[in-house]
Motif scaffolding. Structure first.
Motif, PDB file in Angstrom:
ATOM      1  N   HIS A   1      29.896  -7.880  16.173  1.00 54.18           N
ATOM      2  CA  HIS A   1      30.635  -8.582  15.101  1.00 54.18           C
ATOM      3  C   HIS A   1      29.778  -9.671  14.455  1.00 54.18           C
TER       4      HIS A   1
ATOM      5  N   ASN B   1      34.187 -10.216  12.000  1.00 58.53           N
ATOM      6  CA  ASN B   1      34.331  -8.836  11.524  1.00 58.53           C
ATOM      7  C   ASN B   1      34.023  -7.904  12.688  1.00 58.53           C
ATOM      8  N   GLU B   2      35.089  -7.519  13.382  1.00 59.27           N
ATOM      9  CA  GLU B   2      34.955  -6.703  14.586  1.00 59.27           C
ATOM     10  C   GLU B   2      34.592  -5.266  14.212  1.00 59.27           C
TER      11      GLU B   2
ATOM     12  N   SER C   1      35.382  -2.923  10.964  1.00 63.14           N
ATOM     13  CA  SER C   1      35.396  -3.626   9.672  1.00 63.14           C
ATOM     14  C   SER C   1      34.526  -2.861   8.679  1.00 63.14           C
TER      15      SER C   1
ATOM     16  N   SER D   1      34.772  -5.170   3.203  1.00 60.26           N
ATOM     17  CA  SER D   1      35.926  -5.960   3.651  1.00 60.26           C
ATOM     18  C   SER D   1      35.853  -7.383   3.100  1.00 60.26           C
TER      19      SER D   1
ATOM     20  N   ARG E   1      39.935 -12.292   5.538  1.00 65.13           N
ATOM     21  CA  ARG E   1      41.254 -11.831   5.980  1.00 65.13           C
ATOM     22  C   ARG E   1      41.575 -12.275   7.406  1.00 65.13           C
TER      23      ARG E   1
ATOM     24  N   ILE F   1      42.198 -11.163  11.117  1.00 68.55           N
ATOM     25  CA  ILE F   1      41.758 -10.014  11.909  1.00 68.55           C
ATOM     26  C   ILE F   1      42.260 -10.162  13.336  1.00 68.55           C
TER      27      ILE F   1
ATOM     28  N   GLY G   1      34.940 -12.031   5.049  1.00 66.60           N
ATOM     29  CA  GLY G   1      34.709 -10.593   5.150  1.00 66.60           C
ATOM     30  C   GLY G   1      33.234 -10.234   5.138  1.00 66.60           C
TER      31      GLY G   1
ATOM     32  N   GLU H   1      30.123   1.247  11.040  1.00 66.33           N
ATOM     33  CA  GLU H   1      31.192   0.269  11.261  1.00 66.33           C
ATOM     34  C   GLU H   1      31.361  -0.037  12.756  1.00 66.33           C
TER      35      GLU H   1
ATOM     36  N   PRO I   1      29.009  -3.817  13.156  1.00 64.52           N
ATOM     37  CA  PRO I   1      29.035  -4.429  11.815  1.00 64.52           C
ATOM     38  C   PRO I   1      27.737  -5.135  11.423  1.00 64.52           C
TER      39      PRO I   1
END
Ligand code: F6R
Length: 248
Positions: free
Chosen positions: A144, A148-149, A152, A156, A159, A161, A189, A222, A225
């Motif tokens: 991450h 953003n795990e 993601s 993206s 946001r 999460i 993101g 993904e 990330p």
């Protein structure tokens, strides 16, 4: 991804702090603001300590700096000992001459119904000051960046999460047990991170070796990330020898 390997994290942090200080001074000379994207966690702590020393001993001023942190737990009061807001004040902001109105950490107290608008406005604020000149990143053991795990997407936006189990386990010690770790976070993101003009990712220790290898040498996926950074025109990974140990 260009990778700079240092004997240890202290030497590496010195080089990164110097790059940030040089950028701040260069912008000062041009009469411009310097817009920094900042990370929390253990990896950047020494960078912040060196910047504080440079402020105290070398007159490095943060008067022209505007900063945006990557993430904050949700829900989280800014005054909590566990908040990233508090972390940043303790590690950096309280010890330099940055103006209070010039640093931003996502607000972990925004009511759920207002979150979407809040996240949009956080990105808009970055854009309104001209975008990020420099983004400092750490990397999770699962790849991450920010929070953003895995899963993601490259496009993206900022946001709310749900944190991975492994992310919560990694934070468990500091929180005095897994059950105290929030299940969610607000994160910048992937797209706004990739929008930064310059990106430096820090990784120390053997714990990060395999995810660093994946991000640098593996496919863009993904599932990791940090591999999205392969698409960035001006990124460096700054690592110590243990974190570099699986690179071929
Ligand atoms: C923190 C953040 C995270 C951390 C990552 C590594 O703001 O965005 O991505 O950088 O979890 O944490 P450390 O440095 O504690 O290993």
């Amino acid at each position: 991804i260009p990778t700079q390997i240092f004997a240890d994290s202290k030497e590496a942090s010195n080089a990164v702090a110097k790059e940030i200080a040089d950028l701040i001074r260069q912008k000062q000379k041009e009469g411009k603001k310097c817009v920094l994207g900042l990370a929390t966690g253990s990896s950047p702590k020494t960078v912040y300590a060196i910047l504080v020393r440079m402020h105290k001993e070398e007159g490095l001023s943060f008067k022209n700096v505007i900063s945006f942190n990557l993430d904050e737990y949700y829900q989280m009061e800014p005054e909590s000992i566990y908040s990233y807001h508090r972390f940043m004040k303790e590690q950096l902001f309280d010890h330099v001459d940055i103006a209070k109105e010039n640093y931003f950490v996502p607000d972990g107290t925004v009511p759920p119904a207002l979150l979407r608008d809040y996240c949009t406005s956080y990105e808009n604020k970055i854009n309104a000051v001209g975008g990020l000149d420099f983004q400092l990143l750490g990397i999770g053991g699962n790849g991450h960046i920010g929070f953003n795990e895995p899963g993601s997407l490259i496009n993206s936006r900022t946001r709310l999460i749900t944190l991975d189990h492994s992310t919560r386990v990694a934070a468990g010690m500091e929180f005095g047990g897994l059950h105290n770790v929030p299940r969610k976070a607000i994160t910048l993101g992937v797209a706004p991170i990739l929008n930064a003009r310059r990106i430096v990712l820090l990784a120390w220790g053997e714990r990060k070796a395999s995810v660093i290898r994946g991000a640098v040498e593996g496919p863009v996926t993904e599932l990791n990330p940090a591999s999205y950074l392969q698409a960035h025109p001006d990124v460096s990974f700054v690592v110590d020898e243990s974190a570099a140990s699986e690179l071929t």
